[in-house]
Design a protein around this motif. Structure first.
Motif, PDB file in Angstrom:
ATOM      1  N   GLU A  15       0.832  -1.198   0.000  1.00  0.00           N
ATOM      2  CA  GLU A  15       0.000   0.000   0.000  1.00  0.00           C
ATOM      3  C   GLU A  15       0.871   1.254   0.000  1.00  0.00           C
ATOM      4  O   GLU A  15       0.674   2.169  -0.818  1.00  0.00           O
ATOM      5  CB  GLU A  15      -0.901  -0.007   1.234  1.00  0.00           C
ATOM      6  CG  GLU A  15      -1.742   1.241   1.402  1.00  0.00           C
ATOM      7  CD  GLU A  15      -2.436   1.268   2.757  1.00  0.00           C
ATOM      8  OE1 GLU A  15      -3.672   1.300   2.761  1.00  0.00           O
ATOM      9  OE2 GLU A  15      -1.737   1.252   3.799  1.00  0.00           O
ATOM     10  N   GLY A  16       1.858   1.312   0.901  1.00  0.00           N
ATOM     11  CA  GLY A  16       2.731   2.482   1.001  1.00  0.00           C
ATOM     12  C   GLY A  16       3.501   2.759  -0.275  1.00  0.00           C
ATOM     13  O   GLY A  16       3.683   3.918  -0.668  1.00  0.00           O
ATOM     14  N   VAL A  17       3.950   1.710  -0.941  1.00  0.00           N
ATOM     15  CA  VAL A  17       4.696   1.858  -2.193  1.00  0.00           C
ATOM     16  C   VAL A  17       3.835   2.542  -3.246  1.00  0.00           C
ATOM     17  O   VAL A  17       4.239   3.523  -3.871  1.00  0.00           O
ATOM     18  CB  VAL A  17       5.194   0.483  -2.697  1.00  0.00           C
ATOM     19  CG1 VAL A  17       5.601   0.532  -4.158  1.00  0.00           C
ATOM     20  CG2 VAL A  17       6.364   0.010  -1.840  1.00  0.00           C
ATOM     21  N   LYS A 146      11.880   1.036   0.729  1.00  0.00           N
ATOM     22  CA  LYS A 146      11.180   0.872  -0.549  1.00  0.00           C
ATOM     23  C   LYS A 146      10.877   2.235  -1.161  1.00  0.00           C
ATOM     24  O   LYS A 146      11.021   2.439  -2.376  1.00  0.00           O
ATOM     25  CB  LYS A 146       9.889   0.073  -0.353  1.00  0.00           C
ATOM     26  CG  LYS A 146      10.130  -1.357   0.106  1.00  0.00           C
ATOM     27  CD  LYS A 146       8.821  -2.021   0.518  1.00  0.00           C
ATOM     28  CE  LYS A 146       9.030  -3.340   1.210  1.00  0.00           C
ATOM     29  NZ  LYS A 146       9.444  -4.420   0.387  1.00  0.00           N
ATOM     30  N   LEU A 147      10.482   3.184  -0.317  1.00  0.00           N
ATOM     31  CA  LEU A 147      10.196   4.528  -0.806  1.00  0.00           C
ATOM     32  C   LEU A 147      11.470   5.228  -1.266  1.00  0.00           C
ATOM     33  O   LEU A 147      11.458   5.961  -2.263  1.00  0.00           O
ATOM     34  CB  LEU A 147       9.470   5.340   0.267  1.00  0.00           C
ATOM     35  CG  LEU A 147       8.128   4.764   0.714  1.00  0.00           C
ATOM     36  CD1 LEU A 147       7.490   5.643   1.779  1.00  0.00           C
ATOM     37  CD2 LEU A 147       7.192   4.537  -0.455  1.00  0.00           C
ATOM     38  N   ALA A 148      12.570   4.983  -0.582  1.00  0.00           N
ATOM     39  CA  ALA A 148      13.858   5.539  -1.018  1.00  0.00           C
ATOM     40  C   ALA A 148      14.242   4.967  -2.385  1.00  0.00           C
ATOM     41  O   ALA A 148      14.756   5.692  -3.250  1.00  0.00           O
ATOM     42  CB  ALA A 148      14.945   5.240   0.013  1.00  0.00           C
ATOM     43  N   TYR A 149      13.987   3.695  -2.598  1.00  0.00           N
ATOM     44  CA  TYR A 149      14.263   3.059  -3.890  1.00  0.00           C
ATOM     45  C   TYR A 149      13.436   3.724  -4.991  1.00  0.00           C
ATOM     46  O   TYR A 149      13.948   4.024  -6.072  1.00  0.00           O
ATOM     47  CB  TYR A 149      13.960   1.560  -3.825  1.00  0.00           C
ATOM     48  CG  TYR A 149      14.286   0.857  -5.109  1.00  0.00           C
ATOM     49  CD1 TYR A 149      15.551   0.314  -5.319  1.00  0.00           C
ATOM     50  CD2 TYR A 149      13.350   0.749  -6.138  1.00  0.00           C
ATOM     51  CE1 TYR A 149      15.870  -0.314  -6.508  1.00  0.00           C
ATOM     52  CE2 TYR A 149      13.663   0.129  -7.335  1.00  0.00           C
ATOM     53  CZ  TYR A 149      14.924  -0.401  -7.514  1.00  0.00           C
ATOM     54  OH  TYR A 149      15.237  -1.005  -8.704  1.00  0.00           O
ATOM     55  N   ILE A 150      12.169   3.970  -4.718  1.00  0.00           N
ATOM     56  CA  ILE A 150      11.315   4.631  -5.704  1.00  0.00           C
ATOM     57  C   ILE A 150      11.844   6.023  -6.025  1.00  0.00           C
ATOM     58  O   ILE A 150      11.931   6.410  -7.198  1.00  0.00           O
ATOM     59  CB  ILE A 150       9.855   4.700  -5.203  1.00  0.00           C
ATOM     60  CG1 ILE A 150       9.244   3.306  -5.217  1.00  0.00           C
ATOM     61  CG2 ILE A 150       9.022   5.667  -6.047  1.00  0.00           C
ATOM     62  CD1 ILE A 150       7.901   3.223  -4.528  1.00  0.00           C
ATOM     63  N   ARG A 151      12.195   6.789  -5.010  1.00  0.00           N
ATOM     64  CA  ARG A 151      12.713   8.145  -5.243  1.00  0.00           C
ATOM     65  C   ARG A 151      13.994   8.117  -6.067  1.00  0.00           C
ATOM     66  O   ARG A 151      14.238   9.014  -6.867  1.00  0.00           O
ATOM     67  CB  ARG A 151      12.933   8.860  -3.912  1.00  0.00           C
ATOM     68  CG  ARG A 151      11.626   9.296  -3.245  1.00  0.00           C
ATOM     69  CD  ARG A 151      11.855  10.221  -2.053  1.00  0.00           C
ATOM     70  NE  ARG A 151      12.531   9.567  -0.937  1.00  0.00           N
ATOM     71  CZ  ARG A 151      11.926   8.834  -0.004  1.00  0.00           C
ATOM     72  NH1 ARG A 151      10.623   8.653  -0.049  1.00  0.00           N
ATOM     73  NH2 ARG A 151      12.609   8.292   0.974  1.00  0.00           N
TER      74      ARG A 151
END
Length: 160
Positions: A15-17, A146-151
């Motif tokens: 969900e967060g991703v 995971k959010l750092a990976y997306i950024r």
């Protein structure tokens, strides 16, 4: 707007991703079901998105790169690495994305492309898990990376 489903690991993480991406209008967290033999309920999300901003193949790639798409785990069958599709076009795009991921990583992807059959929402207290308190230890340990990976790797699609 279109919908597509994703399962793989904890639905709080999934969900967060997807809530961190441009073009994603809504993320419904809960349990997904497909056709036999994949008809047991498994954790996942339904993503409502604008295909003019983000394509299903990009969503599938983000999913593959932010969970264990090539590992083997399934506590009590609750976690299933899958893309739940709503039509043949999504099926074909997801299958191509998974094949490309496997080629890029040199590992077979265990992520299945499954027909969407059913959805049950999570209890209200678990919804928007990351957004309601990103300082939780679980969020910091599992979702923040995971959010750092997306950024870093999907910067043009990452929300600020």
């Amino acid at each position: 707007m279109e919908k597509i489903g994703f399962g793989g690991g904890c639905h709080w993480c999934t969900e967060g991703v997807f809530q961190a991406l441009r073009g994603v209008v809504q993320v419904d967290q809960g349990f997904l079901q497909s056709e036999p033999p994949w008809d047991a309920w498994a954790e996942g999300v339904i993503v409502t998105f604008d295909p003019a901003i983000i394509q299903p193949g990009i969503l599938a790639e983000v999913h593959l790169r932010t969970h264990s798409a090539s590992g083997t785990y399934s506590p009590e069958g609750r976690y299933r690495s899958a893309v739940y599709v709503f039509d043949d076009e999504q099926h074909d795009e997801a299958a191509r994305t998974i094949a490309q991921f496997a080629s890029d990583t040199g590992e077979p992807a265990r992520t299945a492309v499954l027909a969407f059959v059913g959805f049950r929402g999570s209890e209200e207290r678990y919804r928007n898990y990351y957004q309601t308190d990103p300082s939780r230890p679980f969020c910091r340990r599992y979702i923040d990376p995971k959010l750092a990976y997306i950024r870093q790797h999907f910067a043009d699609l990452a929300l600020p």
